[in-house]
Design a protein around this motif. Structure first.
Motif, PDB file in Angstrom:
ATOM      1  N   PRO A  33       0.822  -1.211   0.000  1.00 13.54           N
ATOM      2  CA  PRO A  33       0.000   0.000   0.000  1.00 13.54           C
ATOM      3  C   PRO A  33       0.859   1.265   0.000  1.00 13.54           C
ATOM      4  N   ALA A  34       0.383   2.276  -0.690  1.00 11.32           N
ATOM      5  CA  ALA A  34       1.147   3.516  -0.840  1.00 11.32           C
ATOM      6  C   ALA A  34       1.528   4.120   0.503  1.00 11.32           C
ATOM      7  N   GLU A  35       0.639   4.000   1.492  1.00  8.18           N
ATOM      8  CA  GLU A  35       0.923   4.627   2.780  1.00  8.18           C
ATOM      9  C   GLU A  35       2.068   3.961   3.543  1.00  8.18           C
ATOM     10  N   PHE A  36       2.503   2.766   3.079  1.00  8.97           N
ATOM     11  CA  PHE A  36       3.619   2.087   3.716  1.00  8.97           C
ATOM     12  C   PHE A  36       4.913   2.187   2.901  1.00  8.97           C
ATOM     13  N   GLU A  37       4.875   2.827   1.746  1.00 11.39           N
ATOM     14  CA  GLU A  37       6.036   2.824   0.854  1.00 11.39           C
ATOM     15  C   GLU A  37       7.249   3.500   1.486  1.00 11.39           C
ATOM     16  N   ASP A  38       7.081   4.663   2.076  1.00  8.65           N
ATOM     17  CA  ASP A  38       8.225   5.355   2.669  1.00  8.65           C
ATOM     18  C   ASP A  38       8.851   4.549   3.800  1.00  8.65           C
ATOM     19  N   GLN A  39       8.015   3.905   4.598  1.00 11.50           N
ATOM     20  CA  GLN A  39       8.510   3.159   5.745  1.00 11.50           C
ATOM     21  C   GLN A  39       9.270   1.904   5.341  1.00 11.50           C
ATOM     22  N   PHE A  40       8.821   1.242   4.253  1.00 11.67           N
ATOM     23  CA  PHE A  40       9.374  -0.066   3.910  1.00 11.67           C
ATOM     24  C   PHE A  40      10.166  -0.090   2.597  1.00 11.67           C
ATOM     25  N   LYS A  41      10.347   1.047   1.949  1.00 16.30           N
ATOM     26  CA  LYS A  41      10.966   1.034   0.627  1.00 16.30           C
ATOM     27  C   LYS A  41      12.369   0.440   0.634  1.00 16.30           C
ATOM     28  N   ASP A  42      13.094   0.549   1.757  1.00 12.62           N
ATOM     29  CA  ASP A  42      14.444  -0.008   1.853  1.00 12.62           C
ATOM     30  C   ASP A  42      14.481  -1.318   2.630  1.00 12.62           C
ATOM     31  N   LYS A  43      13.304  -1.910   2.879  1.00 10.42           N
ATOM     32  CA  LYS A  43      13.237  -3.139   3.669  1.00 10.42           C
ATOM     33  C   LYS A  43      12.567  -4.284   2.922  1.00 10.42           C
ATOM     34  N   VAL A  44      12.017  -4.007   1.740  1.00  9.51           N
ATOM     35  CA  VAL A  44      11.318  -5.042   0.989  1.00  9.51           C
ATOM     36  C   VAL A  44      11.697  -4.956  -0.483  1.00  9.51           C
ATOM     37  N   HIS A  45      11.411  -6.017  -1.206  1.00  7.59           N
ATOM     38  CA  HIS A  45      11.498  -6.032  -2.669  1.00  7.59           C
ATOM     39  C   HIS A  45      10.078  -5.962  -3.221  1.00  7.59           C
ATOM     40  N   LEU A  46       9.863  -5.091  -4.180  1.00  5.17           N
ATOM     41  CA  LEU A  46       8.545  -5.007  -4.811  1.00  5.17           C
ATOM     42  C   LEU A  46       8.441  -5.950  -6.003  1.00  5.17           C
ATOM     43  N   THR A  47       9.562  -6.452  -6.467  1.00  8.15           N
ATOM     44  CA  THR A  47       9.620  -7.491  -7.488  1.00  8.15           C
ATOM     45  C   THR A  47      10.707  -8.481  -7.074  1.00  8.15           C
ATOM     46  N   PRO A  48      10.691  -9.700  -7.577  1.00  8.22           N
ATOM     47  CA  PRO A  48      11.729 -10.664  -7.187  1.00  8.22           C
ATOM     48  C   PRO A  48      13.108 -10.148  -7.605  1.00  8.22           C
TER      49      PRO A  48
END
Length: 298
Positions: free
Chosen positions: A25-40
């Motif tokens: 969700p867009a509201e979590f992008e700033d918080q998790f952008k450096d902690k997750v992969h959005l694609t493999p």
């Protein structure tokens, strides 16, 4: 970490620990952008397998944040933090869902999750297409309505598809696979080590009690090939419906397992459902020693 390639700040061995998140969700992008992969990530196939145990989670995220500490004590720590793949639905208007989604995205062992905001209403055309003459399930009378129970089965299938995709990407194989839901609260404090269970092909272990004329549908553990069949209950709704009067989720699960040659064995695992209103719904008091509705904390 949303890039499909590594960088000096995210070397492969570090990036291997970041989960893949579909539909963050867009509201979590700033918080998790450096902690997750959005694609493999491109290096995923080179990541070493961390665990021989897999948790497959499905359903609404609901009260996971309140259940997390017991989840960690009961399943994560005893099984040395297994891999987790998941499909979840959430309601962006509920604060409980927001807190729980944040907690889940920080959960150790999370490898791949697909997030959906599908609702019972939005899925009705899907159910009608998949089940034809069985829809709208006039004989299905679960406590929370037939459509809600069917949505539970649909979520299980979506989690199975997430697991399939994870396997295609990694080729990981697991010794033990468990299915779990987000609003399960384990009480009292327990520790379940799957390696101590006498598993066998076409056998699942399920909690004692809360069968309601069928098989307890809150939790199961088995070998991978058995659990792949277990998770496809959604595909059995129409053929079971055509042969049975009456309905509850546990009854349909029992019938689905019988059709697939899967037997069950019980073990002691007390599970309550942590409702939005803070009430623990513990079901069969004879099995777990708790009243049907216990105030929290018990």
């Amino acid at each position: 970490a949303s890039s499909s390639s590594s960088s000096p700040l995210t070397p492969p061995l570090v990036g291997c620990n970041f989960p893949i998140v579909d539909n963050l969700p867009a509201e979590f992008e700033d918080q998790f952008k450096d902690k997750v992969h959005l694609t493999p990530p491109s290096f995923l196939s080179s990541c070493p397998q961390r665990s021989s145990t897999l948790l497959v989670m499905s359903g609404g995220i609901r009260t996971f944040s309140q259940c997390y500490s017991a989840f960690r004590r009961t399943l994560l720590q005893p099984n040395v933090f297994p891999d987790i793949v998941a499909h979840l639905t959430w309601n962006p208007t509920k604060e409980a869902d927001k807190r729980s989604l944040e907690a889940f995205l920080n959960c150790p062992g999370l490898r791949y999750v697909r997030i959906s905001n599908e609702t019972e209403d939005s899925l009705k055309p899907v159910f009608q297409k998949d089940h034809g003459s069985a829809y709208p399930y006039p004989h299905l009378r679960g406590n929370y309505g037939a459509i809600g129970v069917v949505m539970q089965f649909w979520n299980m299938k979506q989690a199975a598809l997430v697991w399939d995709r994870w396997t295609e990407w990694t080729h990981y194989t697991y010794q033990f696979v468990s299915r779990h839901r987000y609003d399960s609260y384990f009480y009292p404090s327990q520790a379940v080590d799957f390696s101590t269970l006498a598993l066998a092909p076409n056998l699942i272990f399920k909690p004692r009690g809360n069968d309601w004329g069928g098989v307890n549908d809150k939790f199961a553990v088995g070998y991978p090939e058995t659990m792949r069949k277990y998770l496809r209950l959604y595909d059995s709704i129409k053929p079971i419906y055509e042969q049975r009067e009456g309905f509850n989720a546990e009854l349909y699960l029992m019938e689905h397992l019988m059709r697939n040659g899967i037997t069950t064995r019980e073990f002691q695992l007390n599970i309550c459902l942590y409702r939005y209103n803070g009430v623990l719904d513990c079901g069969d008091a004879g099995a777990n020693g708790l009243s049907f509705h216990s105030s929290f904390p018990p």
